[in-house]
Design a protein around this motif. Structure first.
Motif, PDB file in Angstrom:
ATOM      1  N   GLU A  11      16.657 -43.599  10.200  1.00 20.83           N
ATOM      2  CA  GLU A  11      17.164 -42.853   9.194  1.00 20.83           C
ATOM      3  C   GLU A  11      17.387 -44.015   8.610  1.00 20.83           C
ATOM      4  O   GLU A  11      17.799 -43.862   7.039  1.00 20.83           O
ATOM      5  CB  GLU A  11      18.406 -41.476   9.216  1.00 20.83           C
ATOM      6  CG  GLU A  11      17.878 -39.988  10.008  1.00 20.83           C
ATOM      7  CD  GLU A  11      18.515 -39.432  11.164  1.00 20.83           C
ATOM      8  OE1 GLU A  11      20.263 -39.616  10.886  1.00 20.83           O
ATOM      9  OE2 GLU A  11      18.419 -38.724  11.774  1.00 20.83           O
ATOM     10  N   TYR A  12      18.329 -45.102   8.407  1.00 18.68           N
ATOM     11  CA  TYR A  12      19.147 -45.653   7.877  1.00 18.68           C
ATOM     12  C   TYR A  12      17.850 -46.693   7.029  1.00 18.68           C
ATOM     13  O   TYR A  12      18.346 -46.277   5.666  1.00 18.68           O
ATOM     14  CB  TYR A  12      19.714 -46.266   8.589  1.00 18.68           C
ATOM     15  CG  TYR A  12      19.903 -47.604   7.846  1.00 18.68           C
ATOM     16  CD1 TYR A  12      21.167 -48.048   7.070  1.00 18.68           C
ATOM     17  CD2 TYR A  12      20.139 -49.470   8.088  1.00 18.68           C
ATOM     18  CE1 TYR A  12      21.971 -49.113   5.998  1.00 18.68           C
ATOM     19  CE2 TYR A  12      20.056 -50.279   7.807  1.00 18.68           C
ATOM     20  CZ  TYR A  12      20.930 -50.060   6.562  1.00 18.68           C
ATOM     21  OH  TYR A  12      21.880 -51.526   6.013  1.00 18.68           O
ATOM     22  N   ILE A  13      16.991 -46.995   7.757  1.00 19.40           N
ATOM     23  CA  ILE A  13      16.039 -47.689   7.124  1.00 19.40           C
ATOM     24  C   ILE A  13      14.956 -47.104   6.583  1.00 19.40           C
ATOM     25  O   ILE A  13      14.171 -47.525   5.791  1.00 19.40           O
ATOM     26  CB  ILE A  13      14.882 -48.220   8.770  1.00 19.40           C
ATOM     27  CG1 ILE A  13      16.106 -49.515   9.806  1.00 19.40           C
ATOM     28  CG2 ILE A  13      14.024 -49.003   7.750  1.00 19.40           C
ATOM     29  CD1 ILE A  13      14.749 -49.528  10.898  1.00 19.40           C
ATOM     30  N   SER A  14      14.450 -46.115   6.347  1.00 24.46           N
ATOM     31  CA  SER A  14      13.918 -44.956   5.484  1.00 24.46           C
ATOM     32  C   SER A  14      15.009 -45.217   4.564  1.00 24.46           C
ATOM     33  O   SER A  14      14.756 -44.870   3.679  1.00 24.46           O
ATOM     34  CB  SER A  14      14.195 -43.589   6.206  1.00 24.46           C
ATOM     35  OG  SER A  14      13.003 -43.889   7.101  1.00 24.46           O
ATOM     36  N   LYS A  15      16.355 -44.882   4.154  1.00 26.00           N
ATOM     37  CA  LYS A  15      16.931 -44.522   3.186  1.00 26.00           C
ATOM     38  C   LYS A  15      17.267 -45.778   2.672  1.00 26.00           C
ATOM     39  O   LYS A  15      17.482 -45.762   1.281  1.00 26.00           O
ATOM     40  CB  LYS A  15      18.849 -44.301   3.968  1.00 26.00           C
ATOM     41  CG  LYS A  15      18.665 -42.544   4.176  1.00 26.00           C
ATOM     42  CD  LYS A  15      20.904 -42.851   5.012  1.00 26.00           C
ATOM     43  CE  LYS A  15      20.432 -40.890   4.696  1.00 26.00           C
ATOM     44  NZ  LYS A  15      21.338 -41.504   5.134  1.00 26.00           N
ATOM     45  N   GLU A  27      10.309 -54.898   5.987  1.00 22.32           N
ATOM     46  CA  GLU A  27      10.735 -55.450   5.085  1.00 22.32           C
ATOM     47  C   GLU A  27      12.239 -55.768   5.262  1.00 22.32           C
ATOM     48  O   GLU A  27      13.494 -56.208   5.258  1.00 22.32           O
ATOM     49  CB  GLU A  27      10.206 -55.938   3.501  1.00 22.32           C
ATOM     50  CG  GLU A  27       9.787 -56.097   3.144  1.00 22.32           C
ATOM     51  CD  GLU A  27       8.342 -55.970   2.267  1.00 22.32           C
ATOM     52  OE1 GLU A  27       8.739 -54.844   1.810  1.00 22.32           O
ATOM     53  OE2 GLU A  27       7.807 -56.420   2.210  1.00 22.32           O
ATOM     54  N   VAL A  28      12.741 -54.245   5.950  1.00 24.32           N
ATOM     55  CA  VAL A  28      14.183 -53.713   5.879  1.00 24.32           C
ATOM     56  C   VAL A  28      13.887 -54.473   7.845  1.00 24.32           C
ATOM     57  O   VAL A  28      15.631 -55.270   6.708  1.00 24.32           O
ATOM     58  CB  VAL A  28      14.560 -52.556   5.446  1.00 24.32           C
ATOM     59  CG1 VAL A  28      15.621 -51.586   5.913  1.00 24.32           C
ATOM     60  CG2 VAL A  28      13.525 -52.143   4.414  1.00 24.32           C
ATOM     61  N   MET A  29      14.050 -54.832   8.065  1.00 28.56           N
ATOM     62  CA  MET A  29      13.857 -54.632   9.343  1.00 28.56           C
ATOM     63  C   MET A  29      14.591 -56.959   8.945  1.00 28.56           C
ATOM     64  O   MET A  29      15.697 -57.247   9.964  1.00 28.56           O
ATOM     65  CB  MET A  29      13.227 -54.410  10.501  1.00 28.56           C
ATOM     66  CG  MET A  29      12.909 -52.940  10.515  1.00 28.56           C
ATOM     67  SD  MET A  29      14.845 -52.869  11.418  1.00 28.56           S
ATOM     68  CE  MET A  29      14.776 -53.325  13.148  1.00 28.56           C
ATOM     69  N   ARG A  30      13.772 -56.956   8.614  1.00 26.95           N
ATOM     70  CA  ARG A  30      13.513 -58.767   8.346  1.00 26.95           C
ATOM     71  C   ARG A  30      14.650 -59.370   7.409  1.00 26.95           C
ATOM     72  O   ARG A  30      15.283 -60.086   8.174  1.00 26.95           O
ATOM     73  CB  ARG A  30      12.317 -59.242   7.955  1.00 26.95           C
ATOM     74  CG  ARG A  30      11.386 -59.468   9.049  1.00 26.95           C
ATOM     75  CD  ARG A  30       9.942 -60.146   8.044  1.00 26.95           C
ATOM     76  NE  ARG A  30       9.197 -59.581   6.938  1.00 26.95           N
ATOM     77  CZ  ARG A  30       8.338 -58.789   7.344  1.00 26.95           C
ATOM     78  NH1 ARG A  30       7.808 -58.235   7.228  1.00 26.95           N
ATOM     79  NH2 ARG A  30       7.694 -58.159   5.987  1.00 26.95           N
ATOM     80  N   ASP A  31      14.839 -57.934   6.038  1.00 21.84           N
ATOM     81  CA  ASP A  31      15.773 -58.330   5.981  1.00 21.84           C
ATOM     82  C   ASP A  31      17.570 -58.091   6.076  1.00 21.84           C
ATOM     83  O   ASP A  31      18.470 -59.185   6.860  1.00 21.84           O
ATOM     84  CB  ASP A  31      16.259 -57.490   4.723  1.00 21.84           C
ATOM     85  CG  ASP A  31      15.085 -57.811   3.305  1.00 21.84           C
ATOM     86  OD1 ASP A  31      15.067 -59.511   3.503  1.00 21.84           O
ATOM     87  OD2 ASP A  31      15.029 -56.574   2.577  1.00 21.84           O
ATOM     88  N   ASN A  32      17.629 -57.262   7.174  1.00 21.89           N
ATOM     89  CA  ASN A  32      18.610 -56.682   8.429  1.00 21.89           C
ATOM     90  C   ASN A  32      18.785 -58.129   9.178  1.00 21.89           C
ATOM     91  O   ASN A  32      19.904 -58.422   9.286  1.00 21.89           O
ATOM     92  CB  ASN A  32      18.614 -55.477   8.831  1.00 21.89           C
ATOM     93  CG  ASN A  32      19.394 -54.843   7.634  1.00 21.89           C
ATOM     94  OD1 ASN A  32      20.440 -54.384   7.323  1.00 21.89           O
ATOM     95  ND2 ASN A  32      18.628 -53.810   7.210  1.00 21.89           N
ATOM     96  N   LEU A  33      17.753 -58.073  10.418  1.00 24.05           N
ATOM     97  CA  LEU A  33      17.898 -59.624  10.981  1.00 24.05           C
ATOM     98  C   LEU A  33      18.303 -60.573  10.483  1.00 24.05           C
ATOM     99  O   LEU A  33      19.504 -61.583  10.395  1.00 24.05           O
ATOM    100  CB  LEU A  33      16.966 -59.651  10.970  1.00 24.05           C
ATOM    101  CG  LEU A  33      15.976 -58.548  12.299  1.00 24.05           C
ATOM    102  CD1 LEU A  33      14.868 -58.537  12.689  1.00 24.05           C
ATOM    103  CD2 LEU A  33      17.175 -58.662  13.209  1.00 24.05           C
ATOM    104  N   ARG A  34      17.679 -61.438   9.154  1.00 20.64           N
ATOM    105  CA  ARG A  34      18.324 -62.660   8.225  1.00 20.64           C
ATOM    106  C   ARG A  34      19.635 -62.204   7.893  1.00 20.64           C
ATOM    107  O   ARG A  34      20.378 -63.352   8.245  1.00 20.64           O
ATOM    108  CB  ARG A  34      17.094 -62.658   6.876  1.00 20.64           C
ATOM    109  CG  ARG A  34      17.880 -64.051   6.227  1.00 20.64           C
ATOM    110  CD  ARG A  34      16.378 -64.054   5.151  1.00 20.64           C
ATOM    111  NE  ARG A  34      17.021 -62.928   3.751  1.00 20.64           N
ATOM    112  CZ  ARG A  34      17.804 -62.473   3.511  1.00 20.64           C
ATOM    113  NH1 ARG A  34      18.993 -63.336   3.426  1.00 20.64           N
ATOM    114  NH2 ARG A  34      18.214 -61.296   2.549  1.00 20.64           N
TER     115      ARG A  34
END
Length: 74
Positions: A11-15, A27-34
């Motif tokens: 849900e967080y990623i979708s938002k 891209e959202v996952m990569r940004d958050n990992l970075r």
């Protein structure tokens, strides 16, 4: 094995994707990992700095409990 996300994480990623518009899930996952990596590196850098200050500083009359309490009350 492919990592599995919780419903809350999905849900967080979708938002995040919906709010930015031009990003996809990857891209959202990569940004958050970075950002997580930056946060952790800063934390380690700050910890090393505090250790160095303590190591090179003068002896203190504070106990370890006193020091921990003073850091928690900031």
């Amino acid at each position: 094995m492919k990592p599995r996300l919780t419903k809350k994480q999905e849900e967080y990623i979708s938002k995040q994707v919906a709010s930015v518009g031009d990003q996809n899930n990857s891209e959202v996952m990569r940004d958050n990992l970075r950002l997580d990596n930056i946060y952790r590196e800063k934390g380690l850098k700050d910890l090393r700095k505090e250790i160095e200050l303590g190591w090179n500083g003068s002896d203190s009359s504070m106990t370890m409990d006193d020091i921990i309490k003073s850091k928690m009350n900031r």
